[in-house]
Motif scaffolding. Structure first.
Motif, PDB file in Angstrom:
ATOM      1  N   TYR A  18       8.462  -0.130 -10.918  1.00  0.00           N
ATOM      2  CA  TYR A  18       8.511  -1.248  -9.982  1.00  0.00           C
ATOM      3  C   TYR A  18       9.803  -2.013 -10.240  1.00  0.00           C
ATOM      4  N   ASP A  75       6.315  -0.084   0.792  1.00  0.00           N
ATOM      5  CA  ASP A  75       5.567  -0.420   2.008  1.00  0.00           C
ATOM      6  C   ASP A  75       4.648   0.709   2.458  1.00  0.00           C
ATOM      7  N   ASP A  76       4.447   1.693   1.609  1.00  0.00           N
ATOM      8  CA  ASP A  76       3.578   2.816   1.963  1.00  0.00           C
ATOM      9  C   ASP A  76       2.119   2.394   1.795  1.00  0.00           C
ATOM     10  N   PRO A  77       1.336   2.413   2.870  1.00  0.00           N
ATOM     11  CA  PRO A  77      -0.060   1.952   2.767  1.00  0.00           C
ATOM     12  C   PRO A  77      -0.891   2.757   1.778  1.00  0.00           C
ATOM     13  N   GLU A  78      -0.553   4.014   1.563  1.00  0.00           N
ATOM     14  CA  GLU A  78      -1.315   4.835   0.622  1.00  0.00           C
ATOM     15  C   GLU A  78      -1.114   4.374  -0.820  1.00  0.00           C
ATOM     16  N   TYR A  79      -0.039   3.652  -1.058  1.00  0.00           N
ATOM     17  CA  TYR A  79       0.276   3.203  -2.422  1.00  0.00           C
ATOM     18  C   TYR A  79       0.048   1.708  -2.595  1.00  0.00           C
ATOM     19  N   LYS A  80      -0.548   1.068  -1.611  1.00  0.00           N
ATOM     20  CA  LYS A  80      -0.690  -0.392  -1.659  1.00  0.00           C
ATOM     21  C   LYS A  80      -1.379  -0.875  -2.936  1.00  0.00           C
ATOM     22  N   SER A  81      -2.460  -0.238  -3.342  1.00  0.00           N
ATOM     23  CA  SER A  81      -3.187  -0.696  -4.525  1.00  0.00           C
ATOM     24  C   SER A  81      -2.342  -0.534  -5.783  1.00  0.00           C
ATOM     25  N   VAL A  97       1.008  -0.443  -5.888  1.00  0.00           N
ATOM     26  CA  VAL A  97       2.106  -1.406  -5.791  1.00  0.00           C
ATOM     27  C   VAL A  97       1.623  -2.797  -6.178  1.00  0.00           C
ATOM     28  N   ASP A  98       0.479  -3.202  -5.644  1.00  0.00           N
ATOM     29  CA  ASP A  98      -0.068  -4.527  -5.953  1.00  0.00           C
ATOM     30  C   ASP A  98      -0.348  -4.672  -7.446  1.00  0.00           C
TER      31      ASP A  98
END
Length: 204
Positions: A147, A175-181, A183-184
């Motif tokens: 990150y 910004d990839d929705p599949e990686y949102k968790s 990334v967060d």
């Protein structure tokens, strides 16, 4: 580049010859490393000063003549340059001060199973000169993810890489929705660390 490799090999050879001549070769641990990696066009960059692995990773070789030390082994555990001083103190039989951030690599050298780091936090807040200004950045690098937060006034950007699938750090997944968790979780972990370790850098 080839000339530099030849020069290093020549210099290391001279050091090894000197140790042999002085009768110290069997009682001297040698640590070989660099201060930084270098870009040769990766991500359209050259030189160093970036948070990407081409610049971040360095060669790190330990030659240990002791009988119990492992020989000709590549260990994938995450080693940092802050581990050098504790390692040398430990090898010399000197207690490692608690104030040191690094860890002794002696258990790793000896092949012992031990809990080891799987991440580190970093910050890069300096530039070599005004004419070569480099945006400040900070972040977290784990064994599988990275990150990056660029934080200058004109540059508040983030990057996230899945190093297991993308070791060349080509695809920014911030910004990839599949990686949102993921990334967060990385963003939250870094912010928690930043709050506990506030920067003392003064930006003019």
């Amino acid at each position: 580049y080839y000339e530099k490799i030849v020069s290093v090999e020549r210099s290391v050879g001279k050091i090894m010859d000197m140790l042999e001549q002085r009768g110290l070769a069997d009682n001297t641990v040698i640590v070989f490393l660099s201060d930084h990696g270098v870009h040769f066009g990766e991500k359209h960059l050259y030189g160093k000063w970036t948070p990407y692995d081409a610049s971040l990773r360095i060669p790190f070789i330990i030659y240990d003549p002791r009988p119990q030390a492992r020989k000709h082994v590549v260990d994938e555990r995450m080693v940092l340059n802050i581990d050098i001083a504790p390692t040398l103190l430990d090898l010399a039989g000197v207690k490692v001060p608690d104030i040191m951030d690094g860890r002794s690599l002696v258990p790793v050298i000896d092949g012992k199973k031990t809990d080891w780091r799987n991440r580190f936090f970093y910050e890069h807040f300096c530039s070599p000169a005004p004419v070569k200004y480099i945006p400040r950045n900070e972040g977290i690098r784990t064994t599988t993810e990275k990150y990056v937060h660029w934080l200058d006034p004109q540059c508040d950007k983030e990057e996230f890489y899945d190093l297991a699938k993308d070791p060349e750090e080509i695809n920014n997944l911030i910004d990839d929705p599949e990686y949102k968790s993921r990334v967060d979780a990385a963003r939250r972990e870094f912010k928690d660390w930043r709050e506990k370790n506030p920067s003392t850098y003064s930006y003019d």
